[in-house]
Design a protein around this motif. Sequence first.
Motif, PDB file in Angstrom:
ATOM      1  N   VAL A   8       0.846  -1.199   0.000  1.00 31.52           N
ATOM      2  CA  VAL A   8       0.000   0.000   0.000  1.00 31.52           C
ATOM      3  C   VAL A   8       0.875   1.240   0.000  1.00 31.52           C
ATOM      4  N   ALA A   9       1.901   1.247   0.843  1.00 27.95           N
ATOM      5  CA  ALA A   9       2.804   2.398   0.901  1.00 27.95           C
ATOM      6  C   ALA A   9       3.474   2.620  -0.442  1.00 27.95           C
ATOM      7  N   ALA A  10       3.914   1.556  -1.068  1.00 29.78           N
ATOM      8  CA  ALA A  10       4.568   1.691  -2.371  1.00 29.78           C
ATOM      9  C   ALA A  10       3.613   2.296  -3.385  1.00 29.78           C
ATOM     10  N   LEU A  11       2.377   1.823  -3.384  1.00 34.51           N
ATOM     11  CA  LEU A  11       1.396   2.368  -4.326  1.00 34.51           C
ATOM     12  C   LEU A  11       1.142   3.844  -4.064  1.00 34.51           C
ATOM     13  N   LEU A  12       1.023   4.203  -2.791  1.00 37.56           N
ATOM     14  CA  LEU A  12       0.782   5.607  -2.454  1.00 37.56           C
ATOM     15  C   LEU A  12       1.973   6.477  -2.838  1.00 37.56           C
ATOM     16  N   PHE A  13       3.170   6.034  -2.468  1.00 42.93           N
ATOM     17  CA  PHE A  13       4.356   6.838  -2.736  1.00 42.93           C
ATOM     18  C   PHE A  13       4.654   6.916  -4.225  1.00 42.93           C
ATOM     19  N   TRP A  14       4.604   5.799  -4.908  1.00 40.86           N
ATOM     20  CA  TRP A  14       4.962   5.800  -6.321  1.00 40.86           C
ATOM     21  C   TRP A  14       3.884   6.449  -7.175  1.00 40.86           C
ATOM     22  N   GLY A  15       2.651   6.504  -6.660  1.00 37.53           N
ATOM     23  CA  GLY A  15       1.586   7.185  -7.378  1.00 37.53           C
ATOM     24  C   GLY A  15       1.674   8.693  -7.231  1.00 37.53           C
ATOM     25  N   CYS A  16       2.511   9.135  -6.345  1.00 38.16           N
ATOM     26  CA  CYS A  16       2.692  10.569  -6.108  1.00 38.16           C
ATOM     27  C   CYS A  16       3.396  11.197  -7.301  1.00 38.16           C
ATOM     28  N   GLU A  17       2.946  12.385  -7.672  1.00 40.07           N
ATOM     29  CA  GLU A  17       3.573  13.064  -8.808  1.00 40.07           C
ATOM     30  C   GLU A  17       5.002  13.497  -8.498  1.00 40.07           C
ATOM     31  N   ASP A  18       5.304  13.687  -7.241  1.00 40.95           N
ATOM     32  CA  ASP A  18       6.629  14.144  -6.829  1.00 40.95           C
ATOM     33  C   ASP A  18       7.208  13.155  -5.819  1.00 40.95           C
ATOM     34  N   PRO A  19       7.993  12.150  -6.276  1.00 40.74           N
ATOM     35  CA  PRO A  19       8.559  11.164  -5.347  1.00 40.74           C
ATOM     36  C   PRO A  19       9.397  11.797  -4.244  1.00 40.74           C
ATOM     37  N   ALA A  20      10.077  12.906  -4.532  1.00 43.83           N
ATOM     38  CA  ALA A  20      10.868  13.578  -3.501  1.00 43.83           C
ATOM     39  C   ALA A  20       9.962  14.116  -2.393  1.00 43.83           C
ATOM     40  N   ALA A  21       8.784  14.578  -2.768  1.00 42.50           N
ATOM     41  CA  ALA A  21       7.828  15.057  -1.768  1.00 42.50           C
ATOM     42  C   ALA A  21       7.353  13.896  -0.895  1.00 42.50           C
ATOM     43  N   ALA A  22       7.143  12.734  -1.503  1.00 40.64           N
ATOM     44  CA  ALA A  22       6.752  11.551  -0.747  1.00 40.64           C
ATOM     45  C   ALA A  22       7.860  11.149   0.224  1.00 40.64           C
ATOM     46  N   ALA A  23       9.110  11.243  -0.209  1.00 39.26           N
ATOM     47  CA  ALA A  23      10.245  10.916   0.657  1.00 39.26           C
ATOM     48  C   ALA A  23      10.320  11.902   1.821  1.00 39.26           C
ATOM     49  N   ARG A  24      10.143  13.180   1.529  1.00 40.90           N
ATOM     50  CA  ARG A  24      10.156  14.188   2.606  1.00 40.90           C
ATOM     51  C   ARG A  24       9.051  13.915   3.616  1.00 40.90           C
ATOM     52  N   GLU A  25       7.883  13.540   3.127  1.00 36.08           N
ATOM     53  CA  GLU A  25       6.759  13.239   4.022  1.00 36.08           C
ATOM     54  C   GLU A  25       7.061  12.009   4.879  1.00 36.08           C
ATOM     55  N   GLN A  27       9.993  10.870   5.779  1.00 38.18           N
ATOM     56  CA  GLN A  27      11.023  11.214   6.755  1.00 38.18           C
ATOM     57  C   GLN A  27      10.493  12.172   7.823  1.00 38.18           C
ATOM     58  N   ALA A  28       9.579  13.064   7.456  1.00 31.86           N
ATOM     59  CA  ALA A  28       8.963  13.957   8.447  1.00 31.86           C
ATOM     60  C   ALA A  28       8.123  13.148   9.438  1.00 31.86           C
ATOM     61  N   GLN A  29       7.386  12.174   8.912  1.00 30.40           N
ATOM     62  CA  GLN A  29       6.612  11.302   9.795  1.00 30.40           C
ATOM     63  C   GLN A  29       7.544  10.471  10.685  1.00 30.40           C
TER      64      GLN A  29
END
Length: 119
Positions: A8-25, A27-29
């Motif tokens: 599920v996480a992979a689908l959410l992150f990889w579906g994101c238009e900005d993978p760097a934004a997903a990584a920042r999120e 790491q922030a979490q």
Amino acid sequence: MRIPYVAVAALLFWGCEDPAAAAREQQAQGRLAYETYCASCHEIDQGIGPRLKNEVLASRMDAGSLLQYTRRNMPYQAGNTLTPGQYLDITAYLVARGGFMDSTRVLLETDAASIRLAQ
């Protein structure tokens, strides 16, 4: 059929238009969870656990081993009490903070073992 959290996480992150934004999120979490559940033992003088400097993290050899150790044993005497996502996010935060992983990369459990924690 139940889909595992990492899928599920992979689908959410990889579906994101900005993978760097997903990584920042992620790491922030992870930082938030670390500050909530870990820092009181690892970030104070005379704490129960060691400060999680790169040398300490490197003793686990790779991010997969660090993730598994953390899941089994942390918080101290309360292993397996956080969610799978919290353990993954904390590991992503620590690994990126230590410079072992590009901070624009989303950590997935399936590839954590490929991230070496050597200096």
